[in-house]
Design a protein around this motif. Structure first.
Motif, PDB file in Angstrom:
ATOM      1  N   GLN A 292       0.823  -1.217   0.000  1.00 55.04           N
ATOM      2  CA  GLN A 292       0.000   0.000   0.000  1.00 55.04           C
ATOM      3  C   GLN A 292       0.855   1.264   0.000  1.00 55.04           C
ATOM      4  O   GLN A 292       0.331   2.365  -0.173  1.00 55.04           O
ATOM      5  N   LEU A 293       2.174   1.096   0.185  1.00 57.15           N
ATOM      6  CA  LEU A 293       3.062   2.264   0.176  1.00 57.15           C
ATOM      7  C   LEU A 293       3.207   2.783  -1.247  1.00 57.15           C
ATOM      8  O   LEU A 293       3.278   1.998  -2.205  1.00 57.15           O
ATOM      9  N   PRO A 294       3.263   4.092  -1.434  1.00 52.96           N
ATOM     10  CA  PRO A 294       3.346   4.656  -2.794  1.00 52.96           C
ATOM     11  C   PRO A 294       4.706   4.409  -3.429  1.00 52.96           C
ATOM     12  O   PRO A 294       5.741   4.377  -2.743  1.00 52.96           O
ATOM     13  N   MET A 295       4.704   4.199  -4.730  1.00 48.68           N
ATOM     14  CA  MET A 295       5.945   4.091  -5.500  1.00 48.68           C
ATOM     15  C   MET A 295       6.459   5.498  -5.813  1.00 48.68           C
ATOM     16  O   MET A 295       5.684   6.462  -5.849  1.00 48.68           O
ATOM     17  N   LEU A 296       7.739   5.616  -6.041  1.00 52.58           N
ATOM     18  CA  LEU A 296       8.352   6.908  -6.361  1.00 52.58           C
ATOM     19  C   LEU A 296       8.573   7.023  -7.865  1.00 52.58           C
ATOM     20  O   LEU A 296       8.933   6.045  -8.522  1.00 52.58           O
ATOM     21  N   SER A 297       8.378   8.216  -8.375  1.00 52.75           N
ATOM     22  CA  SER A 297       8.743   8.463  -9.765  1.00 52.75           C
ATOM     23  C   SER A 297      10.263   8.576  -9.841  1.00 52.75           C
ATOM     24  O   SER A 297      10.952   8.715  -8.828  1.00 52.75           O
TER      25      SER A 297
ATOM     26  N   LEU B  59      11.295   2.535   2.175  1.00 49.95           N
ATOM     27  CA  LEU B  59       9.899   2.111   2.238  1.00 49.95           C
ATOM     28  C   LEU B  59       9.308   1.867   0.849  1.00 49.95           C
ATOM     29  O   LEU B  59       8.547   0.921   0.637  1.00 49.95           O
ATOM     30  N   SER B  60       9.656   2.707  -0.083  1.00 50.49           N
ATOM     31  CA  SER B  60       9.070   2.586  -1.422  1.00 50.49           C
ATOM     32  C   SER B  60       9.595   1.371  -2.189  1.00 50.49           C
ATOM     33  O   SER B  60       9.033   1.013  -3.224  1.00 50.49           O
ATOM     34  N   HIS B  61      10.685   0.728  -1.681  1.00 53.62           N
ATOM     35  CA  HIS B  61      11.262  -0.411  -2.383  1.00 53.62           C
ATOM     36  C   HIS B  61      11.120  -1.720  -1.606  1.00 53.62           C
ATOM     37  O   HIS B  61      11.650  -2.750  -2.037  1.00 53.62           O
ATOM     38  N   LEU B  62      10.404  -1.702  -0.497  1.00 54.93           N
ATOM     39  CA  LEU B  62      10.251  -2.918   0.293  1.00 54.93           C
ATOM     40  C   LEU B  62       9.486  -4.004  -0.466  1.00 54.93           C
ATOM     41  O   LEU B  62       9.689  -5.193  -0.243  1.00 54.93           O
TER      42      LEU B  62
ATOM     43  N   GLU C 248      11.333  11.887  -8.278  1.00 61.00           N
ATOM     44  CA  GLU C 248      11.256  11.887  -6.814  1.00 61.00           C
ATOM     45  C   GLU C 248      12.398  11.063  -6.216  1.00 61.00           C
ATOM     46  O   GLU C 248      13.024  11.467  -5.242  1.00 61.00           O
ATOM     47  N   GLU C 249      12.647   9.934  -6.827  1.00 63.12           N
ATOM     48  CA  GLU C 249      13.728   9.073  -6.337  1.00 63.12           C
ATOM     49  C   GLU C 249      15.074   9.782  -6.431  1.00 63.12           C
ATOM     50  O   GLU C 249      15.888   9.733  -5.501  1.00 63.12           O
ATOM     51  N   HIS C 250      15.315  10.455  -7.532  1.00 62.91           N
ATOM     52  CA  HIS C 250      16.578  11.163  -7.734  1.00 62.91           C
ATOM     53  C   HIS C 250      16.750  12.273  -6.696  1.00 62.91           C
ATOM     54  O   HIS C 250      17.820  12.424  -6.096  1.00 62.91           O
ATOM     55  N   ASP C 251      15.682  13.042  -6.476  1.00 65.95           N
ATOM     56  CA  ASP C 251      15.764  14.154  -5.525  1.00 65.95           C
ATOM     57  C   ASP C 251      16.020  13.652  -4.105  1.00 65.95           C
ATOM     58  O   ASP C 251      16.809  14.240  -3.356  1.00 65.95           O
ATOM     59  N   LEU C 252      15.375  12.569  -3.713  1.00 61.22           N
ATOM     60  CA  LEU C 252      15.574  12.010  -2.375  1.00 61.22           C
ATOM     61  C   LEU C 252      16.995  11.473  -2.217  1.00 61.22           C
ATOM     62  O   LEU C 252      17.630  11.649  -1.168  1.00 61.22           O
ATOM     63  N   ALA C 253      17.497  10.801  -3.252  1.00 58.12           N
ATOM     64  CA  ALA C 253      18.849  10.251  -3.194  1.00 58.12           C
ATOM     65  C   ALA C 253      19.888  11.364  -3.093  1.00 58.12           C
ATOM     66  O   ALA C 253      20.879  11.243  -2.366  1.00 58.12           O
TER      67      ALA C 253
END
Length: 284
Positions: free
Chosen positions: A25-30, A55-58, A33-38
């Motif tokens: 149920q956790l949202p996937m990252l675009s 969390l988004s990759h569990l 979004e993934e790049h900015d968080l990293a």
């Protein structure tokens, strides 16, 4: 960035089905979004960004862990080890390379699960070298498909994985064996009524008091016989044997030949005659 990622997931932990359901149920990252968080994690040591990445990759950890369910290990344990690998991947991920985190993390997730499987699949570790580790996972899947290998199949697997055929045969033998309980269950005896568990034939009796005393008495008796046999030799023969066999720095035939003024062959003859006499006295 700190050495380890300490991330609070706030996911249910009492039931594996509830945990997996919550993960999906956790949202996937675009990709953006993934790049900015990293970038935020790398440049600012942003633990909240790390938490979102993990969390988004569990769900991918769960998917990979399920692929190892055939090893008889608990799925929650496999997921836990895979999550450790995911966290290591998040810590090392470089957003500037141009690949998605999931592609980078697969290696780390599988590596942690592999280590866990190898540590816990059997009591005795079945794979220690790099080639054995590679064989363990590839050979097990091949055996499910082919059963016992022919020589041609062994050579084909060896060539494909870049190992020796002997290594393939050794790993096949390890995979075909099973752990045996150290203590037998009630009623586990052979046809003669003797117990078959290792506990019945593997105890180390060397330091058991009676056995140790018997061994020490035997050693003392043998030493006394040897010294008595040496005393029965003439002085030169005894000195040659002591120099050749009982000294910390053993003398050579040529060194003794120079000392006694005879040939090395004569020293060898004296030594042989003395050894024959000692053996005769010890057997008497």
């Amino acid at each position: 960035m700190r050495q380890e990622l300490a991330i609070r997931t706030n996911l249910p932990t009492g039931n594996i089905d509830s945990y997996i359901s919550a993960i999906y149920q956790l949202p996937m990252l675009s990709a953006e979004e993934e790049h900015d968080l990293a970038v935020s994690l790398r440049d600012n040591d942003d633990m909240e960004a790390a938490r979102k990445l993990v969390l988004s990759h569990l769900r991918f950890v769960v998917k990979i862990a399920r692929g190892y369910s055939g090893y008889g290990l608990a799925l929650p344990d496999l997921i836990q080890e895979g999550t450790v690998g995911l966290m290591k991947a998040v810590k090392r991920f470089n957003p500037d390379i141009g690949v998605r985190l999931v592609s980078f993390a697969v290696h780390w997730i599988k590596a942690e699960i592999h280590e866990f499987v190898l540590r816990n699949w059997r009591i005795v570790k079945v794979a220690t070298t790099k080639s054995q580790r590679k064989l363990f996972f590839n050979l097990r899947s091949s055996k499910k498909r082919l059963g016992w290998f022919t020589r041609e199949e062994v050579e084909g697997v060896a060539e494909e994985l870049g190992v020796n055929p002997e290594t393939v045969l050794e790993m096949e033998s390890r995979l075909s064996n099973h752990d045996v309980a150290f203590d037998a269950a009630p009623g586990m005896e052979n046809e003669d009524g003797a117990p078959v568990a290792p506990a019945a034939y593997l105890p180390d009796m060397r330091m058991e008091p009676a056995t140790r005393l018997e061994r020490l008495d035997t050693e003392d008796s043998e030493k006394a016989q040897l010294y008595s046999a040496l005393e029965g030799l003439d002085e030169r023969s005894r000195a040659i044997l002591e120099a050749r066999w009982l000294s910390e720095k053993k003398a050579t035939l040529h060194e003794l030949a120079d000392e006694y003024g005879v040939s090395a062959e004569r020293i060898r003859q004296v030594e042989k005659a003395a050894m024959t006499k000692i053996k005769k006295n010890l057997s008497a």
